[in-house]
Design an enzyme around this catalytic site. Structure first.
Site, mmCIF file in Angstrom:
data_model
loop_
_atom_site.group_PDB
_atom_site.id
_atom_site.type_symbol
_atom_site.label_atom_id
_atom_site.label_comp_id
_atom_site.label_asym_id
_atom_site.label_seq_id
_atom_site.Cartn_x
_atom_site.Cartn_y
_atom_site.Cartn_z
ATOM 1 C CG MET A 30 -6.574 3.566 -9.669
ATOM 2 S SD MET A 30 -5.363 2.402 -10.264
ATOM 3 C CE MET A 30 -3.869 3.362 -10.115
ATOM 4 C CG LEU A 33 -9.345 9.961 -3.061
ATOM 5 C CD1 LEU A 33 -10.812 10.342 -2.806
ATOM 6 C CD2 LEU A 33 -9.130 9.648 -4.538
ATOM 7 N N GLY A 36 -5.139 16.740 -6.310
ATOM 8 C CA GLY A 36 -5.381 16.543 -7.743
ATOM 9 C C GLY A 36 -6.758 15.929 -7.962
ATOM 10 C CG HIS A 37 -7.513 11.947 -6.649
ATOM 11 N ND1 HIS A 37 -6.421 11.673 -5.871
ATOM 12 C CD2 HIS A 37 -7.481 11.053 -7.665
ATOM 13 C CE1 HIS A 37 -5.762 10.641 -6.379
ATOM 14 N NE2 HIS A 37 -6.367 10.246 -7.474
ATOM 15 C CD GLN A 61 -5.428 1.112 -14.153
ATOM 16 O OE1 GLN A 61 -6.635 1.136 -14.389
ATOM 17 N NE2 GLN A 61 -4.755 2.215 -13.854
ATOM 18 C CG ASP A 150 -2.641 9.900 -15.103
ATOM 19 O OD1 ASP A 150 -1.784 9.025 -14.944
ATOM 20 O OD2 ASP A 150 -3.092 10.569 -14.146
ATOM 21 C CB SER A 185 1.552 11.189 -8.315
ATOM 22 O OG SER A 185 1.499 9.780 -8.407
HETATM 23 P P1 AMP Z 1 -5.526 7.818 -10.045
HETATM 24 O O1 AMP Z 1 -6.193 7.688 -8.714
HETATM 25 O O2 AMP Z 1 -4.055 8.066 -9.956
HETATM 26 O O3 AMP Z 1 -5.914 6.729 -11.008
HETATM 27 O O4 AMP Z 1 -6.099 9.160 -10.676
HETATM 28 C C1 AMP Z 1 -7.483 9.356 -10.821
HETATM 29 C C2 AMP Z 1 -7.706 10.588 -11.637
HETATM 30 O O5 AMP Z 1 -7.096 11.697 -11.000
HETATM 31 C C3 AMP Z 1 -7.077 10.485 -13.035
HETATM 32 O O6 AMP Z 1 -7.953 11.077 -13.983
HETATM 33 C C4 AMP Z 1 -5.814 11.277 -12.883
HETATM 34 O O7 AMP Z 1 -5.352 11.847 -14.095
HETATM 35 C C5 AMP Z 1 -6.267 12.362 -11.917
HETATM 36 N N1 AMP Z 1 -5.089 12.971 -11.261
HETATM 37 C C6 AMP Z 1 -4.098 12.332 -10.622
HETATM 38 N N2 AMP Z 1 -3.164 13.203 -10.208
HETATM 39 C C7 AMP Z 1 -3.577 14.433 -10.598
HETATM 40 C C8 AMP Z 1 -3.052 15.747 -10.476
HETATM 41 N N3 AMP Z 1 -1.898 15.992 -9.860
HETATM 42 N N4 AMP Z 1 -3.745 16.772 -11.005
HETATM 43 C C9 AMP Z 1 -4.931 16.545 -11.652
HETATM 44 N N5 AMP Z 1 -5.483 15.324 -11.785
HETATM 45 C C10 AMP Z 1 -4.821 14.274 -11.272
#
Ligand code: AMP
Length: 311
Positions: A30, A33, A36-37, A61, A150, A185
């Site tokens: 989403m 970035l 984690g991304h 969602q 997640d 996050s």
């Molecule tokens: P989001 O942009 O929050 O929807 O996350 C996109 C992807 O990045 C999802 O698969 C999340 O689980 C993953 N993600 C988000 N935060 C982390 C993190 N701290 N470590 C690993 N993956 C992450």
């Protein structure tokens, strides 16, 4: 690196790569970035020839009182991160590209989506399952990468892939954390400095339970209580539950199979989630397994005494 806003242009480009026999990896996000991304992208770049990242704040969602309108966005910084991380294609559709007028079909996940976030965010995983199904249909990746952060989302998507016979491998990437343990996050950007400091208590609690588990504690209530005792600085603990890591079913008393301790909490007005895996070492053998082992040991003893012809 190329950026696409329409499904048509993206799929045309991907068709060329597929014809050339290249392996496509996909990282749905989403945006806003962070590292984690970046870990997900790095995994895709390492395993695949082409890495596609989608940036789409999926309206279906989000609940009516959630943060859809104020979800953080930073498209330029996202582009920079993707470029330096080795992404080949970025897909940044408008909501109307994914949900055009007349759209009416949703993917409804089953019991795996019911507890935890599913219980407190009605419709959330229906939106996730729907958009991920659509993105898989559009990108048609060989592999897709999701974060353990997640955890329930990963479980829902694995189930979705199994149930709908989708031809995509799902890879779960471990949670990337700040030096003090806080899971990265996009929503951490909502935290004030004071709330940021207090948010540490979530991972501290999870790690305390993990350490106790490693030291041999198997009582699920005691493990949960231990984690809760460290989480006093949150404003509201929404849930803190120990669940079967595969099915997400509740764990009655003792942790004997891989489990996951999941938390959702409000720190200030920011809702954060985190989890830790508790995996028992594979030492407990069933009676049948014990019999097989003792038979094998007996046969080895025979071979040692009588030579290999005893086999
Ligand atoms: P989001 O942009 O929050 O929807 O996350 C996109 C992807 O990045 C999802 O698969 C999340 O689980 C993953 N993600 C988000 N935060 C982390 C993190 N701290 N470590 C690993 N993956 C992450």
């Amino acid at each position: 690196m190329q950026t696409f806003r329409t499904i048509k242009a993206l799929t045309q480009c991907l068709k060329g790569y597929r014809t050339a026999g290249l392996r496509v990896g996909f990282v749905p996000t989403m945006g806003f970035l962070h590292a984690g991304h970046r870990a997900l992208i790095a995994e895709s770049v390492a395993r695949c020839d082409i890495t596609v990242v989608s940036i789409f704040v999926n309206p279906t969602q989000f609940g009516p009182n959630e943060d859809l309108d104020r979800y953080p966005r930073a498209l330029e910084a996202d582009h920079d991160l993707c470029r330096t991380a080795g992404v080949n294609l970025i897909f940044v559709p408008d909501a109307s590209e994914i949900y055009p007028p007349g759209f009416q079909t949703y993917v409804e996940p089953g019991p795996v989506a019911e507890p935890l976030c599913g219980a407190v965010r009605p419709g959330h995983f229906r939106g996730v399952a729907t958009v991920v199904s659509k993105l898989f249909a559009i990108v048609q990746p060989e592999v897709a990468f999701f974060g353990q952060k997640d955890f329930q989302q990963c479980a829902v998507i694995r189930q979705l892939v199994r149930d709908l016979n989708l031809n995509v491998e799902i890879v779960t990437v471990p949670t990337v954390r700040e030096a003090d343990g806080l899971a990265l996050s996009s929503r951490n950007s909502y935290l004030s400095a004071a709330d940021r400091a207090r948010a540490r208590c979530l991972s501290r609690g999870l790690f305390a339970a993990h350490a106790a588990f490693q030291a041999g504690e198997r009582d699920s209530q005691r493990l949960v209580d231990l984690a809760r005792a460290a989480m006093t600085e949150v404003n509201r603990l929404q849930y803190l539950e120990l669940r079967n890591a595969e099915t997400l079913e509740a764990i009655p008393e003792l942790v004997e199979r891989p489990a996951v301790l999941c938390v959702a909490a409000y720190v200030g007005t920011t809702r954060l989630i985190d989890n830790v895996l508790l995996t028992p070492p594979p030492t407990a053998l069933s009676d049948h397994e014990l019999e097989l082992v003792s038979r094998a040991i007996g046969r080895q003893a025979t071979v040692a005494a009588e030579g290999p012809q005893a086999l």
